[in-house]
Design a protein around this motif. Sequence first.
Motif, mmCIF file in Angstrom:
data_model
loop_
_atom_site.group_PDB
_atom_site.id
_atom_site.type_symbol
_atom_site.label_atom_id
_atom_site.label_comp_id
_atom_site.label_asym_id
_atom_site.label_seq_id
_atom_site.Cartn_x
_atom_site.Cartn_y
_atom_site.Cartn_z
ATOM 1 N N GLN A 311 0.812 -1.223 0.000
ATOM 2 C CA GLN A 311 0.000 0.000 0.000
ATOM 3 C C GLN A 311 0.845 1.273 0.000
ATOM 4 O O GLN A 311 0.381 2.329 -0.441
ATOM 5 N N LEU A 312 2.075 1.182 0.481
ATOM 6 C CA LEU A 312 2.907 2.382 0.614
ATOM 7 C C LEU A 312 3.288 2.946 -0.748
ATOM 8 O O LEU A 312 3.908 2.272 -1.560
ATOM 9 N N ASN A 313 2.873 4.194 -0.972
ATOM 10 C CA ASN A 313 3.191 4.884 -2.218
ATOM 11 C C ASN A 313 3.986 6.139 -1.873
ATOM 12 O O ASN A 313 3.420 7.162 -1.489
ATOM 13 N N PHE A 314 5.297 6.024 -2.011
ATOM 14 C CA PHE A 314 6.167 7.131 -1.628
ATOM 15 C C PHE A 314 6.222 8.233 -2.683
ATOM 16 O O PHE A 314 6.848 9.266 -2.463
ATOM 17 N N GLU A 315 5.557 8.003 -3.807
ATOM 18 C CA GLU A 315 5.558 8.992 -4.880
ATOM 19 C C GLU A 315 4.254 9.779 -4.952
ATOM 20 O O GLU A 315 4.166 10.765 -5.685
ATOM 21 N N ALA A 316 3.248 9.363 -4.190
ATOM 22 C CA ALA A 316 1.931 10.003 -4.246
ATOM 23 C C ALA A 316 1.939 11.354 -3.542
ATOM 24 O O ALA A 316 2.685 11.578 -2.582
ATOM 25 N N ALA A 317 1.084 12.266 -4.028
ATOM 26 C CA ALA A 317 0.990 13.600 -3.423
ATOM 27 C C ALA A 317 0.389 13.522 -2.023
ATOM 28 O O ALA A 317 0.713 14.316 -1.145
ATOM 29 N N LYS A 318 -0.514 12.561 -1.834
ATOM 30 C CA LYS A 318 -1.126 12.355 -0.525
ATOM 31 C C LYS A 318 -0.886 10.921 -0.075
ATOM 32 O O LYS A 318 -1.057 9.995 -0.869
ATOM 33 N N PRO A 319 -0.486 10.674 1.160
ATOM 34 C CA PRO A 319 -0.254 11.707 2.190
ATOM 35 C C PRO A 319 1.021 12.505 1.974
ATOM 36 O O PRO A 319 1.249 13.498 2.646
ATOM 37 N N GLY A 320 1.911 12.064 1.064
ATOM 38 C CA GLY A 320 3.148 12.784 0.799
ATOM 39 C C GLY A 320 4.334 12.171 1.531
ATOM 40 O O GLY A 320 4.173 11.538 2.580
ATOM 41 N N PHE A 321 5.498 12.332 0.943
ATOM 42 C CA PHE A 321 6.700 11.701 1.496
ATOM 43 C C PHE A 321 7.015 12.206 2.900
ATOM 44 O O PHE A 321 7.442 11.437 3.767
ATOM 45 N N ASN A 367 9.324 4.172 -5.732
ATOM 46 C CA ASN A 367 8.571 2.943 -5.410
ATOM 47 C C ASN A 367 9.253 1.686 -5.937
ATOM 48 O O ASN A 367 9.155 0.612 -5.335
ATOM 49 N N SER A 368 9.937 1.824 -7.057
ATOM 50 C CA SER A 368 10.556 0.643 -7.678
ATOM 51 C C SER A 368 11.700 0.068 -6.844
ATOM 52 O O SER A 368 12.096 -1.083 -7.042
ATOM 53 N N VAL A 369 12.224 0.860 -5.905
ATOM 54 C CA VAL A 369 13.356 0.367 -5.103
ATOM 55 C C VAL A 369 13.000 0.212 -3.628
ATOM 56 O O VAL A 369 13.871 -0.043 -2.803
ATOM 57 N N LYS A 370 11.716 0.345 -3.297
ATOM 58 C CA LYS A 370 11.358 0.277 -1.875
ATOM 59 C C LYS A 370 11.612 -1.116 -1.301
ATOM 60 O O LYS A 370 11.995 -1.253 -0.130
ATOM 61 N N ARG A 371 11.430 -2.175 -2.110
ATOM 62 C CA ARG A 371 11.667 -3.520 -1.600
ATOM 63 C C ARG A 371 13.170 -3.750 -1.355
ATOM 64 O O ARG A 371 13.564 -4.367 -0.363
ATOM 65 N N VAL A 372 13.980 -3.253 -2.268
ATOM 66 C CA VAL A 372 15.424 -3.399 -2.104
ATOM 67 C C VAL A 372 15.885 -2.664 -0.852
ATOM 68 O O VAL A 372 16.684 -3.189 -0.057
ATOM 69 N N ALA A 373 15.375 -1.453 -0.657
ATOM 70 C CA ALA A 373 15.748 -0.666 0.516
ATOM 71 C C ALA A 373 15.295 -1.363 1.797
ATOM 72 O O ALA A 373 16.028 -1.385 2.801
ATOM 73 N N LEU A 374 14.115 -1.956 1.763
ATOM 74 C CA LEU A 374 13.604 -2.660 2.946
ATOM 75 C C LEU A 374 14.441 -3.897 3.240
ATOM 76 O O LEU A 374 14.770 -4.173 4.402
ATOM 77 N N ASP A 375 14.807 -4.642 2.206
ATOM 78 C CA ASP A 375 15.649 -5.832 2.403
ATOM 79 C C ASP A 375 16.980 -5.463 3.057
ATOM 80 O O ASP A 375 17.467 -6.167 3.936
ATOM 81 N N ASN A 376 17.548 -4.343 2.632
ATOM 82 C CA ASN A 376 18.810 -3.910 3.230
ATOM 83 C C ASN A 376 18.656 -3.583 4.711
ATOM 84 O O ASN A 376 19.524 -3.891 5.525
#
Length: 587
Positions: A311-321, A367-376
């Motif tokens: 569900q996490l969308n770090f690129e969306a305007a709302k709620p915003g980064f 968003n395309s790298v959120k899984r990689v960042a989480l794995d790290n």
Amino acid sequence: MKKIIQSMAVVSGLVMAVATSAIAADAKTEDVKPSAVTGTEAANGKPNEAEESQIAVKFPIFAASFDKTPLAAVNDEPILLEELKAALAGLHQQQASEGKSGIKKDYMKVLNRLINTRLILAEATNMGIEETPEVKTAIDAYKMDHLRDMLKMKQLKDLKPDSKLVEQFYKDAVKEWKIRSVKLDKKEDAETLVKQIAAGGKFDELADKLIDGKKAEGIKEGQYIQPKALLPYVANAVSMMKVGSVSPVIPVGPAFTVIKLEDVRYPAGDVQAKEAAEKKALEIKQTEILTKYNKDLAKKYATVNEKLLKQLNFEAAKPGFKVLAKDKRVVVKMKGGEAITVADLADALAGRFYHGIDEAIKQKEVNSVKRVALDNLIYRVAFITEAKSQGIDQSAEYKHDVNEYRNSIVFGQFISTVVAPDVKVSDDDIAAYYKEHLNDYTIPAMVKAQGLVFQKKNAAEENMEKLKKGIDFDWVKNNAEGQVDKAQSEHLLEFSGKLLSIATMPDGIRETVQDAKEDDVRMYASPEGYFYVLQVKKVVPATHSPLEKERKRIFNEMFASKLNKTVDQWSEKLKKAYPVKIYLTGN
């Protein structure tokens, strides 16, 4: 953190400099020397420390059984033999890197350096430097990083590279193709040659005919050559050929070439290539082991809330980064460790983009790298938890390394914040130093020469006389007999007509051209038995490098020197504030 890095730079330059200057113990220092005299006992029947009997003991300095022997004490904290040995090893490495050898070990000088370091650490601790936020942050970060590193090294201990991979990489590195090629000016001529070969013609016969008829350039025998010596696209074309086959037409600049691959060989005995192959294969093996270990630890310790992550969308305007960067919802529960929150993940993502998170959001790169960042993040926490479960954080090695790092940080911070601000180097100081050491800032003389190489001395002398009489160099080069074929010897010196520094020339050549003037002709007899005739075309005399060019270098040299003296002064003052005892009496 920037100050910490600067401090470490100061320390690295300071420690070895202090090691080269002995600092005598203060007159009030208790210098305990061996003695056969028995001291007077105190009133309670036990000898006072200053009155104790003293003995001299000889033992081999590099025997491990004596490592815990105290050589001195500062503020009642002992300096052990093993510390002196470590300092000596560091000094030896420094000397080796500077090309020095056979330097006598002065144990007392090195011990004095350790004493001075310990005194400064004691003062820094009393000043509370270790408790400053920047120092604490650096130490805490090192603790975690070193725990992970030690666990990784444990997994990789005694790991061997795959022998098949080593062989493959070695062959790739040393591979040589034996090829024969012909170069033609016209594409249609090259295409005709390829068609004739396809129709049953023999490459060698057709190529020889073209070369003899001056319709193509080439040699009549194949030569071994490494792929890297060819143009990349030519090497790529040859790599797809089988031994005995002929290439299609390959454009090479304005011309066209056709190549025959005659043989492939893999010369044995290339030590450098073998070591590189083993290193590369080992790195691949290490990556495989650690990748699997990472996954195993993640499975063991991490429980990911996949629904929330999706569900996490770090690129969306709302709620915003910015809102997500404060979100404390748990994305991953970590067994035995702190949970990973949305805010933690946002922070990790922000650190991935050099050009800033806002630009990355605009480019839809987050968003395309959120899984990689989480794995790290999972791996970092899991490695710490596993390392602690294995007791690595309680090991003597880990505690020693952390203590050494803590000391280096605290020491460096003391030097950079307490000592260094009092060290001043003015423009007048720099100008005076430059004037006093002017010969140290000299650009050496340079010479441009062209040369001929002869097998016999009489031939060299004969042609040297021709050049002295004014005969054109190129004419002599093209007509002189007895010249050494450069293709037949790898020992020949090259004179390409470029300006060369006289200071960097081999001794014999340097002596030959040292005082030469333009158009002078000189002869040099090399140790290999060749005779060089050199015609000097240009001489650029030695000049002094301008002050402005050397200003930074001089500043650094003077600052380091003054800093060392200031540290010496601090050490002398601190010896009056902290008790120092020296048990080592000499080398």
